[in-house]
Design a protein around this motif. Structure first.
Motif, PDB file in Angstrom:
ATOM      1  N   ALA A 380       0.864  -1.254   0.116  1.00  0.00           N
ATOM      2  CA  ALA A 380       0.005   0.093   0.156  1.00  0.00           C
ATOM      3  C   ALA A 380       0.784   1.233  -0.041  1.00  0.00           C
ATOM      4  CB  ALA A 380      -0.870   0.012   1.174  1.00  0.00           C
ATOM      5  N   ILE A 381       1.782   1.185   0.533  1.00  0.00           N
ATOM      6  CA  ILE A 381       2.900   2.270   0.677  1.00  0.00           C
ATOM      7  C   ILE A 381       3.317   2.572  -0.486  1.00  0.00           C
ATOM      8  CG2 ILE A 381       4.887   3.350   2.061  1.00  0.00           C
ATOM      9  CD1 ILE A 381       4.213   1.749   4.295  1.00  0.00           C
ATOM     10  N   PHE A 382       3.952   1.346  -1.147  1.00  0.00           N
ATOM     11  CA  PHE A 382       4.776   1.697  -2.537  1.00  0.00           C
ATOM     12  C   PHE A 382       3.676   2.098  -3.632  1.00  0.00           C
ATOM     13  CE2 PHE A 382       7.348  -1.633  -0.453  1.00  0.00           C
ATOM     14  CZ  PHE A 382       8.343  -0.944  -0.101  1.00  0.00           C
ATOM     15  N   ALA A 383       2.481   1.370  -3.533  1.00  0.00           N
ATOM     16  CA  ALA A 383       1.289   1.960  -4.381  1.00  0.00           C
ATOM     17  C   ALA A 383       0.892   3.570  -4.409  1.00  0.00           C
ATOM     18  CB  ALA A 383      -0.006   1.024  -4.209  1.00  0.00           C
ATOM     19  N   LYS A 384       1.036   4.123  -3.267  1.00  0.00           N
ATOM     20  CA  LYS A 384       0.877   5.318  -2.790  1.00  0.00           C
ATOM     21  C   LYS A 384       2.018   6.354  -3.374  1.00  0.00           C
ATOM     22  CE  LYS A 384      -0.533   8.707   0.765  1.00  0.00           C
ATOM     23  NZ  LYS A 384      -0.825   8.652   2.352  1.00  0.00           N
ATOM     24  N   ASN A 386       5.420   5.105  -5.073  1.00  0.00           N
ATOM     25  CA  ASN A 386       6.202   4.694  -5.675  1.00  0.00           C
ATOM     26  C   ASN A 386       5.755   4.203  -7.002  1.00  0.00           C
ATOM     27  OD1 ASN A 386       9.126   5.248  -6.115  1.00  0.00           O
ATOM     28  ND2 ASN A 386       9.400   3.048  -5.850  1.00  0.00           N
ATOM     29  N   TRP A 387       4.524   3.650  -6.968  1.00  0.00           N
ATOM     30  CA  TRP A 387       4.192   3.012  -8.469  1.00  0.00           C
ATOM     31  C   TRP A 387       3.077   3.753  -9.141  1.00  0.00           C
ATOM     32  CZ3 TRP A 387       2.462  -2.115  -5.364  1.00  0.00           C
ATOM     33  CH2 TRP A 387       3.609  -2.678  -5.111  1.00  0.00           C
ATOM     34  N   PRO A 388       2.987   3.787 -10.483  1.00  0.00           N
ATOM     35  CA  PRO A 388       3.700   2.856 -11.179  1.00  0.00           C
ATOM     36  C   PRO A 388       5.116   3.292 -11.821  1.00  0.00           C
ATOM     37  CG  PRO A 388       2.202   4.131 -12.426  1.00  0.00           C
ATOM     38  CD  PRO A 388       2.193   4.552 -11.202  1.00  0.00           C
ATOM     39  N   GLU A 389       5.652   4.727 -11.300  1.00  0.00           N
ATOM     40  CA  GLU A 389       6.694   5.177 -12.107  1.00  0.00           C
ATOM     41  C   GLU A 389       7.960   4.670 -11.288  1.00  0.00           C
ATOM     42  OE1 GLU A 389       4.604   7.100 -10.583  1.00  0.00           O
ATOM     43  OE2 GLU A 389       3.552   8.086 -12.695  1.00  0.00           O
ATOM     44  N   ARG A 390       7.661   4.369  -9.936  1.00  0.00           N
ATOM     45  CA  ARG A 390       9.112   3.632  -9.347  1.00  0.00           C
ATOM     46  C   ARG A 390      10.421   4.510  -9.420  1.00  0.00           C
ATOM     47  NH1 ARG A 390       9.299  -2.020 -11.181  1.00  0.00           N
ATOM     48  NH2 ARG A 390       8.595  -1.023 -13.261  1.00  0.00           N
ATOM     49  N   LYS A 391      10.230   5.981  -9.123  1.00  0.00           N
ATOM     50  CA  LYS A 391      11.430   6.865  -9.393  1.00  0.00           C
ATOM     51  C   LYS A 391      12.244   6.437  -8.053  1.00  0.00           C
ATOM     52  CE  LYS A 391       9.070  10.362 -11.849  1.00  0.00           C
ATOM     53  NZ  LYS A 391       8.587  11.888 -11.963  1.00  0.00           N
ATOM     54  N   VAL A 392      11.754   5.925  -6.990  1.00  0.00           N
ATOM     55  CA  VAL A 392      12.483   5.482  -5.933  1.00  0.00           C
ATOM     56  C   VAL A 392      12.891   4.101  -5.861  1.00  0.00           C
ATOM     57  CG1 VAL A 392      12.995   5.761  -3.367  1.00  0.00           C
ATOM     58  CG2 VAL A 392      11.485   7.551  -4.652  1.00  0.00           C
ATOM     59  N   ALA A 415      10.066  -5.395  -6.526  1.00  0.00           N
ATOM     60  CA  ALA A 415       8.918  -4.322  -6.972  1.00  0.00           C
ATOM     61  C   ALA A 415       9.511  -2.877  -7.059  1.00  0.00           C
ATOM     62  CB  ALA A 415       8.007  -4.500  -6.056  1.00  0.00           C
ATOM     63  N   ASN A 416      10.426  -2.257  -6.699  1.00  0.00           N
ATOM     64  CA  ASN A 416      11.154  -0.976  -6.671  1.00  0.00           C
ATOM     65  C   ASN A 416      12.397  -0.869  -7.378  1.00  0.00           C
ATOM     66  OD1 ASN A 416       8.678   0.517  -5.065  1.00  0.00           O
ATOM     67  ND2 ASN A 416       9.107  -1.447  -3.780  1.00  0.00           N
ATOM     68  N   LYS A 417      12.618  -1.808  -8.383  1.00  0.00           N
ATOM     69  CA  LYS A 417      13.750  -1.687  -9.194  1.00  0.00           C
ATOM     70  C   LYS A 417      15.124  -1.605  -8.129  1.00  0.00           C
ATOM     71  CE  LYS A 417      12.622   1.703 -11.946  1.00  0.00           C
ATOM     72  NZ  LYS A 417      12.734   2.636 -13.002  1.00  0.00           N
ATOM     73  N   LEU A1058       1.836  -6.310 -13.906  1.00  0.00           N
ATOM     74  CA  LEU A1058       2.042  -7.191 -12.728  1.00  0.00           C
ATOM     75  C   LEU A1058       1.791  -6.314 -11.360  1.00  0.00           C
ATOM     76  CD1 LEU A1058       3.188  -9.725 -11.690  1.00  0.00           C
ATOM     77  CD2 LEU A1058       5.475  -8.938 -12.185  1.00  0.00           C
ATOM     78  N   LEU A1059       1.961  -5.179 -11.413  1.00  0.00           N
ATOM     79  CA  LEU A1059       1.972  -4.363 -10.175  1.00  0.00           C
ATOM     80  C   LEU A1059       0.587  -4.280  -9.936  1.00  0.00           C
ATOM     81  CD1 LEU A1059       4.464  -1.343 -10.589  1.00  0.00           C
ATOM     82  CD2 LEU A1059       4.617  -3.120  -9.146  1.00  0.00           C
ATOM     83  N   VAL A1060      -0.431  -4.141 -10.726  1.00  0.00           N
ATOM     84  CA  VAL A1060      -1.762  -4.059 -10.382  1.00  0.00           C
ATOM     85  C   VAL A1060      -2.262  -5.514  -9.653  1.00  0.00           C
ATOM     86  CG1 VAL A1060      -3.946  -4.036 -11.508  1.00  0.00           C
ATOM     87  CG2 VAL A1060      -2.176  -2.307 -12.166  1.00  0.00           C
TER      88      VAL A1060
END
Length: 1076
Positions: A380-384, A386-392, A415-417, A1058-1060
């Protein structure tokens, strides 16, 4: 108090008789008027005038100043005076430096091409056996005399270009970190294909003989260095060098980044785990450079910024800031429950908000998570955030042997490169921390962007010369895999680099064009000094110990009069322009000050992150003149035995071709002018001017020789040396005594660094003479180490070309005389009721009846009188600042910061860990903490960087004489000060009948500028605030021109679809369950 009999000339000269007459008169006045005795200024003036006249006569006679002035006058019509165009000059110098830097970069490009081609043709063989020259093992033999494995005979010969180190110019050697296996398959394969670089190393050196070390740092950890040289381990058998944590490697491999380091300090992290965590964080800090920004947050059920002052922001990863955070790591302790969701939320918000300020790297962003586990994946934190761009990118480091939560951390990374690693022991730390660099390098590798990077200045001790360790910058380029099958994996093979000594930059600068006080300087995109005459990176005996923060000295810390950073910011932003300001330049080891008005000219050096500046002092410093003589007469006079040229000036470039390296500058000039060496590059203009100076100054050789032959002229051998220097770095020296009889053996030698022509400054005696009124002499005692150096006096004067204000200074001449000889000329009579002093224009005592006061500041001897002189305006106090100072502090705790700084502390601590494994249950019950985790030390004094404020004093030229009275508890103390004509000296006569010890002495001791105090408490909070503001303060900087944060082909990418799916699954399985 009287001088010893041998030091006082008792003969009563006529001015001495006047003093005796005054003595009689003053005694009568005392009987009538009581205790108040007035010192007749007219008598003091006569004494000063007589002494000044005699000293000028001696100084002018033995220096030959009048003869030299006459000779330059004879050539007045044959010279052409020109005003220096500072802007044109700095642009030309920048272009010369650009060409030199480009030449180095081209050499690196050839290495990159060769390395990538060699790897492309290489097929990895896990069973490859290959004998290579190991840098530590070459020429080593076993007990029976056979070469050890990976050793073998390796021919080494001393080479003057490498400071007479024994090297092999045909082959390179390979260094492997101590904690890695020499014959590991990955290393052997890398060493094998990189052998192809040997040919290119040699070819580069033949094309550009000014190159020094060339090298390839492999991503696998080995380091190939040319020319080959033997490496020696320290006393522990360790070589604490891993090329992958060097700045040149990290800068070339990755893009600038903003990093938040999260450290788990929950109760489960106690003992060894917390020790490993501290070392992990310290190793991460090692991988950050001046273009990166960071902060460290410890978390349990609450958030704890390691430096509370920096809550909610990031700071630049310079050495000072990183060391400051390291000091705080030892204060971490483990307790409570780890709330990772709170920590991650804070980290994402911090990165986002800081990025919006525009003050960070504005490139890559990463969160480093140092923990012993995570009970959730926190989708939930990553979705809020960092996703979908995943800049961090997320880089989890699992601490300890437990793997129960490894899957969650691995998922976070993927999931966060990012990249997941587990660190079980202290010995694992460094190798595992390095892994994240390969991930951050992927976008650059996939883009095939071979960015050329240049480091800030640093010190290389391997090429230590007579001046001590050498200041360097490095040019580096990344090496990539170009195989099609690995393209989207972005494999970094390593980094190539070469060192460029800062002294090579100085060779491109024509010091003769910058004037006596002028200089050139260069800074980086962060405002840090690359070269500047006021940069002092070393300290200690022989100036061989490097200061902790020497590589991050900002331009504003040496050009501190520019309070608004106008000059600094313009240069950081790569502008071209001019700037002017009054400056206070400390000279003579900080004891004297010259007040000048400088004009600054600046521009960028294209193809580099550097900007170049030139400072010219107004007046004579803005003018240059050209003379003209025939080559024949010039060479004839240049070859006189008393002639020398500035060692560090480049008349001819003798470094470019090996056959020229053994030539002196005079020999090189002869070859150049004879047309016999077409490949010898020389400064034609400088050579023409030095020939002119040789001809004009030649008559002084015969003049000095005639004085030597007429021994009666110098029967007591009081005058020992006559010397001269010209604006072209030419000097002549004549001895009136045999060398062994010289009182000061160091003067005008390499040991006397301030007294000779240097790459970035004229001699001190030349600079001080230039600021005197024309025709007058400046007298001084050398401030060297040891009391024996107080036993000589130098007298120097400048030779002007023309009788006008804008005339350039053509030369300076002077003499060295014995202090005893000088004092005898002053002392002709003495009285018990007065103290007589001879002081210079900076307040230093040359002559006093108390011989122990010689060389000391007058305010220490006569604080009350000096205070009055300051009030009356005869002297003025100038406040100076030193932002490169070192101060003594007392440390009571263990130097844990030091152990964390040393990457091989982890290696030795690993031994302790093995023993600890035998009693692993102690760790689980937190008994490990009973066993100290680092080397402890008792309290000790240590030098640390600090800022200091200190005074200097200078006389007011317009006030020739003054007198005054002091009330010392009802006793009136009189004094008279009188300038000595034709000099920088003052005679001070002080009535000694009164006790004025209630007045504090005036000293020149530096005072530390305190930004944080421990008492009183009311001040502590205020100074803590000042310290905090300094930490937060970020000066203007320019980001590197390139940035590679992402690439769509990066294989670490997980698709949006896949993230969805993962988010849906997370919602299903976490229903009714909170994040922990």
């Amino acid at each position: 108090m009287f001088l010893p009999r041998m030091q006082v000339n008792r003969s009563c000269a006529w001015w001495a008789c006047l003093l005796l007459l005054w003595s009689t008169l003053s005694t009568r006045v005392a009987k009538v008027g009581g205790s108040h005795q007035s010192i007749p200024p007219s008598v003091v003036k006569l004494w000063a005038s007589a002494f000044g006249g005699e000293m000028k006569s001696i100084s002018a006679k033995y220096s030959g100043s009048q003869l030299l002035q006459k000779k330059y006058k004879e050539f007045e019509r044959a010279v052409r005076v020109e005003e220096i165009n500072g802007l044109s000059l700095v642009k030309r110098l920048a272009q010369d430096m650009e060409e030199m830097f480009h030449k180095k970069a081209q050499a690196m490009k050839r290495l990159v091409e060769a390395a990538e081609e060699a790897y492309l043709q290489h097929e990895e063989d896990p069973n490859l056996q290959y004998e290579y020259f190991n840098a530590v093992l070459i020429n080593e033999v076993d007990e029976v005399g056979n070469s050890v494995e990976l050793g073998g005979e390796f021919i080494l010969q001393p080479n003057d270009h490498f400071n007479n180190l024994s090297v092999n110019l045909s082959l390179s050697v390979v260094q492997v970190p101590t904690n890695m296996y020499n014959k590991d398959s990955a290393i052997v394969n890398g060493v094998y294909w990189s052998e192809a670089l040997n040919k290119v190393f040699v070819d580069n050196f033949e094309r550009d003989p000014s190159l020094i070390w060339q090298y390839f740092g492999s991503a696998k950890g080995f380091f190939r260095q040319y020319p080959g040289i033997k490496w020696k381990p320290d006393e522990h058998g360790v070589i604490a060098f891993d090329c992958r944590n060097r700045k040149w490697y990290i800068q070339a491999a990755t893009s600038p980044k903003d990093v938040v380091i999260l450290v788990d300090v929950s109760g489960s992290m106690k003992g060894l785990r917390l020790t490993i965590a501290r070392q992990t964080v310290s190793s991460i800090l090692d991988t950050l450079g001046d273009d990166d920004f960071f902060n460290i947050i410890a978390y349990n059920e609450e958030l704890h910024y390691v430096e509370p002052c920096l809550n909610g922001t990031l700071v630049q990863a310079d050495i000072t800031n990183k060391d400051h955070f390291r000091e705080h790591l030892d204060k971490l302790f483990a307790q409570g429950i780890g709330m990772l969701d709170v920590a991650l939320t804070e980290a994402f918000n911090l990165l986002s908000e800081f990025n919006e300020t525009g003050r960070g790297s504005e490139c890559s962003q990463a969160i480093m998570l140092v923990t012993d586990g995570a009970v959730d994946t926190y989708n939930a934190i990553f979705a809020k955030y960092n996703w979908p761009e995943r800049k961090v990118r997320i880089f989890p480091y699992l601490i300890g042997r437990e793997s129960a939560f490894a899957d969650n951390l691995k998922w976070m990374a993927c999931a966060n490169k990012g990249y997941f690693t587990q660190i079980s022991t202290l010995a694992d730390v460094q190798e595992n921390v390095m892994e994240y660099l390969h991930v951050l390098s992927r976008p650059k590798v996939i883009d095939q962007e071979h960015d050329t990077v240049w480091t800030e200045a640093y010190i290389d001790s391997t090429l230590e010369d007579s001046q001590g360790p050498v200041l360097m910058t490095t040019v580096a380029m990344p090496v990539f895999s170009t195989k099609n099958e690995t393209r989207n994996r972005g494999i970094l093979l390593g980094v190539v680099g070469t060192d460029v000594p800062v002294s090579e930059l100085l060779k491109t600068i024509p010091k003769y064009k910058l004037g006596i006080h002028g200089y050139a300087f260069a800074i980086t995109n962060n405002g840090y000094i690359l070269t500047h005459p006021d940069l002092r990176p070393l300290y200690g005996a022989g100036k061989k110990r490097r200061k902790p923060n020497y590589s991050s000295v900002d331009l504003s810390e040496v050009e501190w009069e520019d309070k608004d950073d106008t000059l600094r910011n313009a240069m950081v932003n790569r502008k071209t322009g001019t700037f002017s300001m009054e400056v206070k330049k400390s000279v003579d080891k900080g004891k004297r000050v010259l007040v000048l008005h400088n004009d600054y000219y600046y521009t960028d050096i294209k193809g580099t992150p550097f900007s170049l500046g030139v400072a010219l002092s107004r007046g004579h410093g803005k003018f240059f003149f050209r003379g003209n003589v025939t080559v024949e007469e010039g060479l004839h006079d240049l070859e006189h035995p008393d002639v020398a040229l500035a060692d560090e000036w480049t008349y001819c470039n003798t470094d470019e071709h090996p056959e020229h390296r053994y030539l002196s500058q005079i020999e090189a000039i002869k070859l150049y002018l004879g047309g016999h060496e077409p490949h010898l590059k020389c400064d034609k203009e400088l050579i023409q001017e030095v020939l002119f100076d040789a001809v004009v100054t030649a008559p002084l050789e015969a003049y000095w020789t005639s004085l030597v032959l007429n021994k009666s002229e110098n029967s007591d051998r009081g005058v020992e040396i006559a010397y001269l220097g010209t604006r072209t770095g030419l000097s002549r020296i004549n001895l009136f005594v045999v060398p062994d009889e010289l009182t000061n053996q160091d003067f005008l030698t390499a040991e006397d660094k301030e007294g000779v022509f240097n790459a970035d400054h004229f001699p001190l005696w030349y600079k001080r003479a230039a600021e005197q009124v024309p025709g007058t002499f400046v007298y001084s005692l050398p401030f060297n180490s040891g009391s024996e150096n107080k036993s000589v006096v130098l007298a120097s004067t400048a030779i002007q070309l023309l009788d006008e204000r804008k005339s350039p200074i053509a030369a300076a001449v002077g003499i060295q005389m014995k202090l005893e000889f000088f004092q005898k000329k002053f002392w002709t009579a003495s009285r018990q009721n007065i103290n007589c002093y001879l002081i210079d224009n900076n307040g230093f005592i040359l002559v006093a009846e108390d011989y122990t006061l010689t060389g000391k500041f007058f305010g220490e001897a006569e604080g009350a009188v000096m205070s009055k002189l300051l009030q009356m305006g005869s002297f003025k106090r100038v406040t100076l600042y030193d932002y490169q100072a070192l101060c003594w502090v007392y440390s009571e705790s263990s130097d844990s910061g030091h152990t964390l700084l040393d990457p091989y502390f982890a290696f030795f601590s690993a031994i302790k860990w093995i023993l600890t494994e035998l009693v692993i249950f102690l760790v689980e019950f937190n008994l490990y903490s009973w066993w100290p985790s680092d080397h402890t030390a008792k309290g000790k004094n240590m030098l640390v960087p600090c800022d200091t404020e200190y005074p200097a004093f200078i006389s007011e030229r317009t006030i020739k004489e003054n007198m005054g009275n002091l009330d010392c508890d009802g006793c009136i103390k009189s004094f008279v000060i009188q300038q000595i004509p034709s000099s920088n000296l003052f005679m001070v006569v002080v009535d000694n009948k009164c006790d004025c010890t209630m007045f504090e002495p005036i000293t020149m001791d530096p005072i530390e500028i305190m930004y944080i105090l421990h008492w009183p408490k009311t001040w502590a909070a205020h100074n803590e605030s000042l310290k905090c503001e300094r930490l937060k303060m970020q000066k203007d900087r320019r980001r590197p021109d390139t940035c590679h944060p992402f690439h769509p082909e990066d294989s670490s990418t997980i698709s949006t679809v896949l993230l969805v799916i993962l988010q849906i699954m997370h919602g299903m399985f976490s229903h009714g369950r909170g994040l922990h």
